[in-house]
Design a protein around this motif. Structure first.
Motif, PDB file in Angstrom:
ATOM      1  N   UNK A 178       1.016  -1.239  -0.313  1.00  0.00           N
ATOM      2  CA  UNK A 178       0.371   0.455   0.095  1.00  0.00           C
ATOM      3  C   UNK A 178       1.094   1.198   0.381  1.00  0.00           C
ATOM      4  N   UNK A 179       2.097   1.022   0.866  1.00  0.00           N
ATOM      5  CA  UNK A 179       3.190   2.424   0.807  1.00  0.00           C
ATOM      6  C   UNK A 179       3.789   3.117  -0.451  1.00  0.00           C
ATOM      7  N   UNK A 180       3.905   1.501  -1.098  1.00  0.00           N
ATOM      8  CA  UNK A 180       4.716   1.531  -2.339  1.00  0.00           C
ATOM      9  C   UNK A 180       3.555   1.570  -3.410  1.00  0.00           C
ATOM     10  N   UNK A 181       2.885   1.744  -3.842  1.00  0.00           N
ATOM     11  CA  UNK A 181       1.771   2.367  -4.538  1.00  0.00           C
ATOM     12  C   UNK A 181       1.135   2.788  -4.526  1.00  0.00           C
ATOM     13  N   UNK A 229       0.746   8.079   8.185  1.00  0.00           N
ATOM     14  CA  UNK A 229      -0.091   6.578   8.731  1.00  0.00           C
ATOM     15  C   UNK A 229      -0.639   6.989   9.706  1.00  0.00           C
ATOM     16  N   UNK A 230      -2.563   7.267   9.332  1.00  0.00           N
ATOM     17  CA  UNK A 230      -3.644   7.186  10.592  1.00  0.00           C
ATOM     18  C   UNK A 230      -3.126   6.349  11.798  1.00  0.00           C
ATOM     19  N   UNK A 231      -3.881   6.470  13.238  1.00  0.00           N
ATOM     20  CA  UNK A 231      -4.036   5.872  14.177  1.00  0.00           C
ATOM     21  C   UNK A 231      -4.592   4.735  13.945  1.00  0.00           C
ATOM     22  N   UNK A 232      -5.325   4.242  12.864  1.00  0.00           N
ATOM     23  CA  UNK A 232      -5.827   2.900  12.530  1.00  0.00           C
ATOM     24  C   UNK A 232      -5.065   1.853  11.435  1.00  0.00           C
ATOM     25  N   UNK A 233      -3.476   2.800  10.955  1.00  0.00           N
ATOM     26  CA  UNK A 233      -2.856   2.104  10.341  1.00  0.00           C
ATOM     27  C   UNK A 233      -2.901   2.285   8.957  1.00  0.00           C
ATOM     28  N   UNK A 234      -4.188   3.045   8.766  1.00  0.00           N
ATOM     29  CA  UNK A 234      -3.778   3.281   7.292  1.00  0.00           C
ATOM     30  C   UNK A 234      -3.158   4.306   6.825  1.00  0.00           C
TER      31      UNK A 234
END
Length: 212
Positions: free
Chosen positions: A138-141, A165-170
């Protein structure tokens, strides 16, 4: 955090000191090589999300080129020499690959431009070694999607990462970067610019963006 006019200017100022801005002038028709179907879905979703910021359509094909965004995943630069007809798309492919190998580079992007200076096509090469291989899909894309939406300078994200990066990991595009992409695709602005005063016009639009 709002980007200042100086911040915006740095985003599009090349290492030689020249200002060079360009955005896509047509729908993006992507094709991705070297990944599994699961990863392919992540890449296309990220591209779609970032393209929506600029109100750019993701198309199946480009009427002129077929695919105008080609993304290659591989482990060694030498693999590119085996890709059929790639030397027709990338000038001086052999010497370029040799320089990238010598620099132990992990990525390289090339752009083509139309008569108006807008981005016509982009070729993205990602060598999945070291830090690049450690990134989650996800981060790479999302990083690559942001990187190819505009003709950023070489150091545009050296001091400011484009993602958060949000608190929920997104993982998401930072609001100020998302706002800059929206401003860059304002139809009132030119598709390409070489005058640094263009950054002031972008800054004026960012000041009116409610998402920052």
């Amino acid at each position: 955090m709002m980007l200042s006019p100086e911040d915006i200017t740095r985003c599009f100022t090349r290492d030689d000191g020249s200002y060079a801005f360009a955005r896509w002038g047509r729908p993006i028709a992507p094709v991705v090589f070297g990944v599994e179907d699961e990863t392919l879905g992540v890449i296309k979703s990220a591209l779609q999300a970032v393209a929506q910021l600029g109100r750019i359509e993701i198309a199946e094909t480009d009427p002129e080129l077929g695919a105008n965004l080609m993304v290659f995943f591989f482990r060694d630069w030498a693999e590119l020499m085996q890709v059929p007809d790639l030397d027709r798309l990338i000038p001086e492919l052999g010497p370029r690959v040799a320089r990238l190998e010598a620099a132990e580079a992990l990525q390289y992007r090339a752009f083509r431009f139309d008569e108006a200076g807008a981005i016509q096509a982009s070729f993205v090469f990602l060598r999945m070694r070291g830090a690049m291989a450690e990134l989650d899909a996800e981060t790479l894309a999302l990083t690559q999607a942001v990187s190819l939406m505009l003709l950023w300078s070489e150091r545009a994200f050296s001091a400011r990462a484009p993602l958060a990066t949000l608190e929920d990991g997104r993982v998401v595009v930072k609001p100020e970067i998302a706002a800059l992409i929206r401003a860059a695709y304002d139809p009132v602005l030119p598709a390409a610019a070489q005058d640094p005063s263009h950054a002031l016009r972008l800054a004026a639009r960012l000041a009116l963006d409610p998402g920052v």
